[in-house]
Design an enzyme around this catalytic site. Structure first.
Site, PDB file in Angstrom:
ATOM      1  N   GLN A 193       1.656  -5.682  -3.342  1.00  0.00           N
ATOM      2  CA  GLN A 193       2.879  -5.860  -1.974  1.00  0.00           C
ATOM      3  C   GLN A 193       3.889  -5.516  -1.650  1.00  0.00           C
ATOM      4  O   GLN A 193       4.241  -4.034  -2.366  1.00  0.00           O
ATOM      5  CB  GLN A 193       2.914  -7.275  -1.013  1.00  0.00           C
ATOM      6  CG  GLN A 193       0.855  -8.576  -1.243  1.00  0.00           C
ATOM      7  CD  GLN A 193       0.684  -9.073  -2.459  1.00  0.00           C
ATOM      8  OE1 GLN A 193       1.293  -9.385  -3.517  1.00  0.00           O
ATOM      9  NE2 GLN A 193      -0.726  -8.871  -3.234  1.00  0.00           N
ATOM     10  N   GLY A 218      -4.617  -3.720  -3.749  1.00  0.00           N
ATOM     11  CA  GLY A 218      -5.707  -2.936  -4.471  1.00  0.00           C
ATOM     12  C   GLY A 218      -5.067  -1.856  -4.309  1.00  0.00           C
ATOM     13  O   GLY A 218      -3.917  -1.440  -3.108  1.00  0.00           O
ATOM     14  N   HIS A 219      -4.494  -1.370  -5.802  1.00  0.00           N
ATOM     15  CA  HIS A 219      -3.703  -0.654  -6.308  1.00  0.00           C
ATOM     16  C   HIS A 219      -4.379   0.863  -7.041  1.00  0.00           C
ATOM     17  O   HIS A 219      -5.835   0.626  -7.832  1.00  0.00           O
ATOM     18  CB  HIS A 219      -2.900  -1.037  -7.570  1.00  0.00           C
ATOM     19  CG  HIS A 219      -2.336  -1.567  -6.901  1.00  0.00           C
ATOM     20  ND1 HIS A 219      -0.985  -2.226  -7.581  1.00  0.00           N
ATOM     21  CD2 HIS A 219      -1.580  -2.574  -5.534  1.00  0.00           C
ATOM     22  CE1 HIS A 219       0.028  -3.225  -7.141  1.00  0.00           C
ATOM     23  NE2 HIS A 219      -0.960  -3.483  -5.727  1.00  0.00           N
ATOM     24  N   ASP A 266       0.560  -0.944  -0.201  1.00  0.00           N
ATOM     25  CA  ASP A 266      -0.213  -0.189  -0.203  1.00  0.00           C
ATOM     26  C   ASP A 266       0.343   1.078  -0.121  1.00  0.00           C
ATOM     27  O   ASP A 266       0.730   2.156   0.816  1.00  0.00           O
ATOM     28  CB  ASP A 266      -0.919   0.331   1.102  1.00  0.00           C
ATOM     29  CG  ASP A 266      -2.109  -1.303   1.104  1.00  0.00           C
ATOM     30  OD1 ASP A 266      -2.272  -1.799   0.066  1.00  0.00           O
ATOM     31  OD2 ASP A 266      -2.429  -1.311   2.284  1.00  0.00           O
ATOM     32  N   LYS A 292       1.759   2.080  -5.474  1.00  0.00           N
ATOM     33  CA  LYS A 292       2.629   1.963  -6.665  1.00  0.00           C
ATOM     34  C   LYS A 292       2.102   1.990  -7.728  1.00  0.00           C
ATOM     35  O   LYS A 292       1.487   2.606  -8.312  1.00  0.00           O
ATOM     36  CB  LYS A 292       2.520  -0.093  -6.220  1.00  0.00           C
ATOM     37  CG  LYS A 292       3.493  -0.289  -4.849  1.00  0.00           C
ATOM     38  CD  LYS A 292       3.975  -1.372  -4.709  1.00  0.00           C
ATOM     39  CE  LYS A 292       2.002  -2.490  -4.227  1.00  0.00           C
ATOM     40  NZ  LYS A 292       2.022  -1.896  -3.158  1.00  0.00           N
TER      41      LYS A 292
HETATM   42  P1  GDP Z   1      -0.639   0.523  -3.309  1.00  0.00           P
HETATM   43  O1  GDP Z   1      -1.868  -0.856  -2.935  1.00  0.00           O
HETATM   44  O2  GDP Z   1       1.129   0.585  -3.459  1.00  0.00           O
HETATM   45  O3  GDP Z   1      -1.579   0.460  -4.785  1.00  0.00           O
HETATM   46  O4  GDP Z   1      -1.145   1.273  -2.303  1.00  0.00           O
HETATM   47  P2  GDP Z   1      -2.893   1.719  -2.227  1.00  0.00           P
HETATM   48  O5  GDP Z   1      -3.575   2.556  -3.244  1.00  0.00           O
HETATM   49  O6  GDP Z   1      -2.812   0.569  -1.728  1.00  0.00           O
HETATM   50  O7  GDP Z   1      -2.657   2.518  -1.134  1.00  0.00           O
HETATM   51  C1  GDP Z   1      -2.079   3.710  -1.189  1.00  0.00           C
HETATM   52  C2  GDP Z   1      -3.846   5.247  -0.713  1.00  0.00           C
HETATM   53  O8  GDP Z   1      -2.407   6.315  -0.833  1.00  0.00           O
HETATM   54  C3  GDP Z   1      -4.560   5.294  -2.019  1.00  0.00           C
HETATM   55  O9  GDP Z   1      -5.805   5.575  -1.792  1.00  0.00           O
HETATM   56  C4  GDP Z   1      -4.162   6.048  -2.786  1.00  0.00           C
HETATM   57  O10 GDP Z   1      -5.289   6.916  -3.643  1.00  0.00           O
HETATM   58  C5  GDP Z   1      -3.594   7.299  -1.791  1.00  0.00           C
HETATM   59  N1  GDP Z   1      -2.079   8.007  -2.293  1.00  0.00           N
HETATM   60  C6  GDP Z   1      -0.861   7.720  -2.916  1.00  0.00           C
HETATM   61  N2  GDP Z   1      -0.235   8.912  -3.156  1.00  0.00           N
HETATM   62  C7  GDP Z   1      -0.118   9.499  -2.216  1.00  0.00           C
HETATM   63  C8  GDP Z   1       0.131  11.392  -1.600  1.00  0.00           C
HETATM   64  O11 GDP Z   1       1.356  11.201  -1.780  1.00  0.00           O
HETATM   65  N3  GDP Z   1      -0.905  11.720  -0.698  1.00  0.00           N
HETATM   66  C9  GDP Z   1      -1.593  10.542  -0.350  1.00  0.00           C
HETATM   67  N4  GDP Z   1      -2.817  11.557   0.498  1.00  0.00           N
HETATM   68  N5  GDP Z   1      -2.488   9.723  -1.053  1.00  0.00           N
HETATM   69  C10 GDP Z   1      -1.800   9.226  -1.081  1.00  0.00           C
HETATM   70  P1  IMO Z   2      -1.151  -3.875  -2.187  1.00  0.00           P
HETATM   71  O1  IMO Z   2       0.084  -4.965  -3.469  1.00  0.00           O
HETATM   72  C1  IMO Z   2      -1.075  -4.300   2.326  1.00  0.00           C
HETATM   73  C2  IMO Z   2      -0.885  -8.493   3.434  1.00  0.00           C
HETATM   74  C3  IMO Z   2      -2.486  -8.923   4.577  1.00  0.00           C
HETATM   75  C4  IMO Z   2      -2.136 -10.072   5.465  1.00  0.00           C
HETATM   76  C5  IMO Z   2      -0.966 -10.462   4.606  1.00  0.00           C
HETATM   77  C6  IMO Z   2      -1.016 -11.951   3.579  1.00  0.00           C
HETATM   78  O2  IMO Z   2      -2.193  -3.560  -2.389  1.00  0.00           O
HETATM   79  O3  IMO Z   2      -0.038  -3.411  -1.787  1.00  0.00           O
HETATM   80  P2  IMO Z   2      -2.348 -13.141   2.015  1.00  0.00           P
HETATM   81  O4  IMO Z   2      -4.322 -12.256   1.489  1.00  0.00           O
HETATM   82  O5  IMO Z   2      -1.551 -12.671   0.737  1.00  0.00           O
HETATM   83  O6  IMO Z   2      -2.701 -14.531   2.220  1.00  0.00           O
HETATM   84  O7  IMO Z   2      -2.293 -11.667   3.111  1.00  0.00           O
HETATM   85  O8  IMO Z   2      -0.503  -9.662   3.535  1.00  0.00           O
HETATM   86  N1  IMO Z   2      -1.666  -8.271   2.168  1.00  0.00           N
HETATM   87  C7  IMO Z   2      -1.187  -6.821   2.220  1.00  0.00           C
HETATM   88  N2  IMO Z   2      -1.127  -5.505   2.680  1.00  0.00           N
HETATM   89  N3  IMO Z   2      -1.480  -4.483   0.522  1.00  0.00           N
HETATM   90  C8  IMO Z   2      -1.347  -5.410   0.160  1.00  0.00           C
HETATM   91  O9  IMO Z   2      -1.316  -5.412  -1.419  1.00  0.00           O
HETATM   92  C9  IMO Z   2      -1.383  -6.988   0.599  1.00  0.00           C
HETATM   93  N4  IMO Z   2      -1.325  -7.967   0.163  1.00  0.00           N
HETATM   94  C10 IMO Z   2      -1.654  -8.476   1.058  1.00  0.00           C
HETATM   95  O10 IMO Z   2      -2.827  -8.439   5.392  1.00  0.00           O
HETATM   96  O11 IMO Z   2      -1.107  -8.915   6.632  1.00  0.00           O
HETATM   97 MG    MG Z   3      -3.359  -1.218  -2.303  1.00  0.00          MG
END
Ligand code: GDP
Ligand code: IMO
Ligand code: MG
Length: 426
Positions: free
Chosen positions: A222, A40-41, A13, A16
Site C-alpha cells: 500500500q 498487487g506488486h 501502486d 514497489k
Molecule cells: P506496486 O503495488 O507499488 O508494486 O505497483 P503496481 O504493480 O500495482 O502498479 C504499478 C504499475 O506500473 C505496474 O503495472 C507496473 O508494471 C507499472 N510500472 C512500474 N514502473 C513503471 C514505469 O516507470 N513506467 C511505466 N509505464 N509503468 C511502470
Molecule cells: P499495493 O501494495 C492501492 C486500497 C483499497 C481501498 C483501501 C482499503 O499494490 O500498493 P483494503 O482491501 O486494504 O481494506 O482496502 O486501500 N488499497 C490499495 N490501493 N494499492 C494497494 O496495494 C492497496 N491495498 C489496499 O483500494 O481504497
Molecule cells: Mg499494486
C-alpha cells in the site's frame, strides 16, 4: 548492519514491486512487513509480467531469501495460487520462502465480513479490495485471530470453528447471504500447503540475520496515505504502511532501520474511495489513466488519477523519515506540454504547504505550479545523461520541495527501464 525499508509514499501502486525486484541483487533477504493480498506488486523482466500479492518481490532472484513477516495477513487460498504459479515458472519457492509463525490468517469468513461490511456502508464504502484485510486485522487487535503458528496446534480445527461461529453471528446481523461450505475446501488445501513451508519466528530470524551480516530490504505494501493512523481515515487500509510498520511487522528495533527509500509516481493515483485533492475527473485524467494503464493489479478497477501532490508527498517524507526518493512512471507524462504540480492547499482561506487533518474537497483546494513538459519518449533511455532538460528540472523541483534526493527515475515497467542518479548511499 541496518535494514533498509522501501515503501510507497502515495495511495499505493507506486511501483514497489518493480523496484524491489531491481534492488534485490544488493540484498540477502527481502521481507514483507504488513498488508496482505490487497497488495498487487507487478514485476516485468525478459518479457514476463508477473503480479505478486503476498510473496515478496525478491522471489525471482536466485539467492535472496523472501520472508513473509508477522505483520502480514495471509489468505491460504491466494497464497497457494501464488506458490503454484511461481512453481510452474520454475521458481524454487520452498527453499527461498520463510513464513512468520505470528502472521495472522485470513479466514473465508473474513472475506465474507469484508463484503458484508462494505455492502452495509453503501455509498460510504471504503472501496476495499474485499480480500478480508480489515476484518482480519480487527480480529488481530481484538485478540481473536488465528495465526500461522496455530496450524501445528492439534486444536487448530476447534479454534477455527470457534472463530467462524463468532463470524457467523456478525454475518447474521448483517443479514448477509453466503455459502461457506463452498469456500472451505480450498482454504484447508492452502493450510495444508502452509504446513509444508518453512515457518520461522520472524523476529529471531531477522535478528540472527543481522548478526550474520545479512543485508535486509523490508518491502512495504500500500502507501503512506493509506496508513491506518496517518492516511485519509477512514478511507485507508487496516495496517501501518509507514516505516514504523517495518519494526512491528518484522521484529526490528527502530535503531536497526537504515535507508528509508520512498517511492512515488510522477503524478498521483488512488483506487477505492476517499479524498484525493489533485484528482482530475476530466480528459487529462483519462489520458493519464489510459497511457499509464492505471487499472488495479489486484482488482482490475480503474484507478483515479491526478497531478502530483507535494503537500501529501512532503507529509509522507516526514512521517517515514525518507532518506532517498524514487520517481516512477516519468514516461507517462511525456505527452503533456505543461505539467501541473500541487505545491499548496487553500485551507480555510489560508495557503498552506502541509497536510491538514481533513483533505476532503470542502476543506482543501489544490494550488498548482506549472512546469514545462519534456515531450520526448523516455522508454528507451539508458542513462540520466540523455534525460531531457525539462525532466531534469521537474526532478530538481521535487528534490528542492521535499529536501530529499531522487536516486532512481523509472521510465517503463521493465527491470531495465530504470535510471540511477548519483552514487548509492553507504
Ligand atoms: P506496486 O503495488 O507499488 O508494486 O505497483 P503496481 O504493480 O500495482 O502498479 C504499478 C504499475 O506500473 C505496474 O503495472 C507496473 O508494471 C507499472 N510500472 C512500474 N514502473 C513503471 C514505469 O516507470 N513506467 C511505466 N509505464 N509503468 C511502470
Ligand atoms: P499495493 O501494495 C492501492 C486500497 C483499497 C481501498 C483501501 C482499503 O499494490 O500498493 P483494503 O482491501 O486494504 O481494506 O482496502 O486501500 N488499497 C490499495 N490501493 N494499492 C494497494 O496495494 C492497496 N491495498 C489496499 O483500494 O481504497
Ligand atoms: Mg499494486
Amino acid at each position: 548492519m541496518k535494514a533498509d525499508v522501501l515503501l510507497g509514499l502515495q495511495w499505493g501502486d507506486e511501483g514497489k514491486g518493480k523496484i524491489v525486484d531491481v534492488l534485490t541483487p544488493d540484498y540477502d533477504i527481502i521481507a514483507r512487513f504488513q498488508g496482505g493480498p490487497n497488495a498487487g506488486h507487478t514485476l516485468e523482466f525478459n518479457g514476463i509480467k508477473h503480479v505478486l500479492h503476498t510473496i515478496p518481490s525478491g522471489i525471482f532472484h536466485p539467492t535472496a531469501i523472501n520472508v513473509v513477516g508477522n505483520g502480514v495477513v495471509i489468505d491460504p487460498v491466494i497464497f497457494k495460487k501464488e506458490i503454484d504459479a511461481l512453481q510452474k515458472m520454475g521458481v524454487d519457492v520452498y527453499t527461498k520462502l520463510r513464513i512468520a509463525t505470528r502472521a495472522h490468517l485470513i479466514l473465508p469468513t473474513h472475506r465474507l465480513l469484508d463484503a458484508a461490511s462494505e455492502a452495509h456502508k453503501g455509498l460510504e464504502k471504503i472501496g476495499s479490495t474485499l480480500k478480508g484485510i480489515g476484518p482480519t486485522y480487527m480480529d488481530k487487535t481484538g485478540r481473536n485471530g488465528l495465526r500461522v503458528g496455530d496450524i501445528k496446534n492439534p486444536r487448530f480445527r476447534e479454534k477455527y470453528d470457534q472463530l467462524v461461529a463468532k463470524h457467523k453471528e456478525i454475518l447474521a446481523a448483517y443479514q448477509y447471504q453466503y455459502n461457506l461450505e463452498e469456500l472451505e475446501p480450498a482454504w484447508f488445501e492452502g493450510i495444508h500447503l502452509l504446513q509444508n513451508l518453512q515457518m520461522v519466528e520472524c523476529e529471531q530470524y531477522m535478528n540472527d540475520a543481522f548478526r550474520n551480516k545479512k543485508k535486509i530490504l523490508a518491502e512495504g505494501a500500500q502507501g503512506s496515505m493509506l496508513d491506518i493512523d496517518f492516511g485519509s481515515y477512514p478511507f485507508v487500509t487496516s495496517s501501518n504502511t509507514i516505516c514504523a510498520g517495518a519494526c512491528t511487522g518484522l521484529g526490528l528495533a527502530p535503531g536497526r532501520i537504515g535507508r528509508v527509500i520512498g517511492i512515488f509516481k510522477a503524478y498521483c493515483t488512488r483506487v477505492g474511495s476517499g479524498p484525493f485533492p489533485t484528482e482530475l475527473e476530466d480528459a487529462t485524467g483519462e489520458q493519464i489513466r489510459k497511457t499509464g494503464n492505471e487499472f488495479g493489479s489486484t482488482t482490475g478497477r480503474p484507478r483515479r488519477t491526478g497531478w502530483l501532490d507535494l503537500p501529501a508527498l512532503k507529509f509522507a517524507v516526514m512521517i517515514n523519515g525518507v532518506t532517498e526518493l524514487i520517481m516512477m512512471k516519468a514516461d507517462i507524462l511525456s505527452e503533456f506540454d505543461r505539467i501541473k504540480v500541487c505545491t499548496h492547499y487553500l485551507h480555510r482561506g489560508e495557503q498552506i504547504d502541509y497536510l491538514p487533518y481533513d483533505i476532503s474537497p470542502e476543506f482543501v483546494t489544490p494550488v498548482y505550479t506549472e512546469l514545462p513538459g519534456w515531450k520526448k519518449d523516455l522508454t528507451g533511455l539508458h542513462s540520466t545523461d540523455s534525460m531531457p532538460a525539462e525532466l531534469s528540472s521537474y526532478i530538481e523541483f521535487i528534490e528542492k520541495q521535499t529536501g530529499v534526493p531522487i536516486r532512481i527515475v523509472s521510465v517503463g515497467p521493465d527491470r531495465k527501464q530504470t535510471l540511477f542518479r548519483g552514487a548509492v548511499p553507504a
